[in-house]
Design a protein around this motif. Structure first.
Motif, short mmCIF file in Angstrom:
data_model
loop_
_atom_site.label_atom_id
_atom_site.label_comp_id
_atom_site.label_asym_id
_atom_site.label_seq_id
_atom_site.Cartn_x
_atom_site.Cartn_y
_atom_site.Cartn_z
N PRO A 127 0.46 -0.76 -0.29
CA PRO A 127 -0.04 -0.20 0.45
C PRO A 127 0.76 1.21 -0.24
CG PRO A 127 0.35 -0.66 2.16
CD PRO A 127 1.00 -1.59 1.08
N PHE A 128 1.89 1.10 -0.46
CA PHE A 128 3.34 2.13 -0.36
C PHE A 128 3.26 3.08 -1.42
CE2 PHE A 128 5.21 -0.82 3.76
CZ PHE A 128 4.39 0.29 4.21
N SER A 129 2.58 2.98 -3.07
CA SER A 129 3.04 2.84 -4.31
C SER A 129 2.20 2.11 -4.95
CB SER A 129 4.19 3.73 -4.46
OG SER A 129 5.48 2.34 -4.20
N ILE A 176 0.52 4.99 0.54
CA ILE A 176 0.94 5.94 2.07
C ILE A 176 1.64 6.61 1.78
CG2 ILE A 176 1.49 4.76 4.20
CD1 ILE A 176 0.60 2.56 3.90
N ASP A 177 3.36 6.40 1.24
CA ASP A 177 4.34 6.93 0.83
C ASP A 177 4.16 8.01 0.19
OD1 ASP A 177 5.97 5.12 2.66
OD2 ASP A 177 6.78 4.41 0.94
N ASN A 178 3.07 8.25 -1.28
CA ASN A 178 2.80 8.94 -1.89
C ASN A 178 2.08 10.61 -1.65
OD1 ASN A 178 0.61 10.75 -4.17
ND2 ASN A 178 1.86 9.05 -5.46
N GLU A 179 0.71 9.76 -0.92
CA GLU A 179 0.21 10.79 0.73
C GLU A 179 1.57 11.53 1.14
OE1 GLU A 179 -3.91 10.57 1.62
OE2 GLU A 179 -3.75 8.55 0.02
N VAL A 180 2.24 11.14 2.48
CA VAL A 180 2.84 11.29 3.11
C VAL A 180 4.22 12.35 2.43
CG1 VAL A 180 5.00 10.70 4.25
CG2 VAL A 180 3.30 9.54 4.58
#
Length: 256
Positions: free
Chosen positions: A38-40, A50-54
């Protein structure tokens, strides 16, 4: 033709506004790993995770536009090494990568454990890297797991079959091409659920490694001269996001 003082003032104001706009619109080009939910990852034609939105929230807090692209892992590392991008997420620390990447290492962009995954009914004893000697293990291209594991691979004590993605590793396991694969707990859990094969795969109990993954800047990129100042701003934004709950809120919405 002579210009009136009012016209000259108007031209001056427009010029100042244009310069101010250009200064404010400076863009940080960032690459993330493709197909790594779910990170990119992409969904319905949009880049999310997750990392995209962070990363987008970091940009908002430090006053930079963020341009994100996804690449295969090996290409991501090459872009970072040769300055074809300004930044990347998310990298574990290694001495080799430290030669071409500057780590925002006060707070990780994400962390987690890497486990061995096997077909249900094919579990084996695992406590240390030597338990994997002579086994065929799936691992994503250019992934670093731990010093002990990486050394065993280099010495050819572990038989590695390279995979293009975590999903590819799952496919190789179910096709009996490998005995096990190493995967991030959140990424693998997400993909097993989406592929509807949770009942066919088992996670061994002990992690192979537990690591923190960081946002990094390219040492070779020329977009930002004062990289130390930029790193400080990124670190501070991540500290604040974790303190005020924003980071956890982003994580939670992907792990429902």
């Amino acid at each position: 033709m002579l210009r009136s003082p009012l016209n000259l003032l108007l031209i001056l104001l427009i010029s100042c506004a244009t310069v101010h706009s250009h200064l404010h619109a400076k863009t940080l080009n960032v690459v993330g790993m493709e197909n790594y939910p779910p990170f990119s990852f992409e969904q319905d034609g949009k880049m999310i995770g997750i990392d995209n939105e962070v990363m987008a929230e970091i940009g908002r807090r430090i006053g930079l536009d963020i341009e994100i692209d996804y690449l295969p892992w090996k290409r991501l590392l090459a872009h970072l090494k040769y300055g074809s991008t300004d930044a990347a997420f998310a990298l574990f620390f290694t001495q080799e990568r430290n030669e071409f990447a500057l780590y925002a290492d006060i707070e990780p962009i994400h962390d987690g454990a890497f486990y061995l995954y096997v077909k249900k009914g094919s579990e084996f004893y695992f406590k240390q890297v030597s338990d994997l000697y002579n086994k065929k293990i799936g691992l994503q291209l250019a992934f670093s797991v731990s010093e002990a594991f990486d050394r065993a691979v280099e010495e050819k004590k572990v038989d590695i079959l390279s995979a293009f993605s975590n999903v590819n590793n799952i496919e190789l396991l179910l096709a009996d091409r490998i005995e096990a694969f190493i995967g991030h707990e959140l990424v693998t859990g997400y993909n097993l659920r989406n592929m509807n094969v949770l009942n066919k795969v088992t996670r061994l109990s002990l992690p192979v490694s537990e690591k923190k993954a960081f946002l990094v800047l390219s040492r070779e990129s020329k977009t930002f001269a004062d990289k130390a100042s930029l790193l400080n701003k990124i670190n501070q934004a991540l500290i604040e996001m974790k303190a005020d709950g924003t980071h956890q809120k982003i994580v939670d919405q992907y792990l429902k």
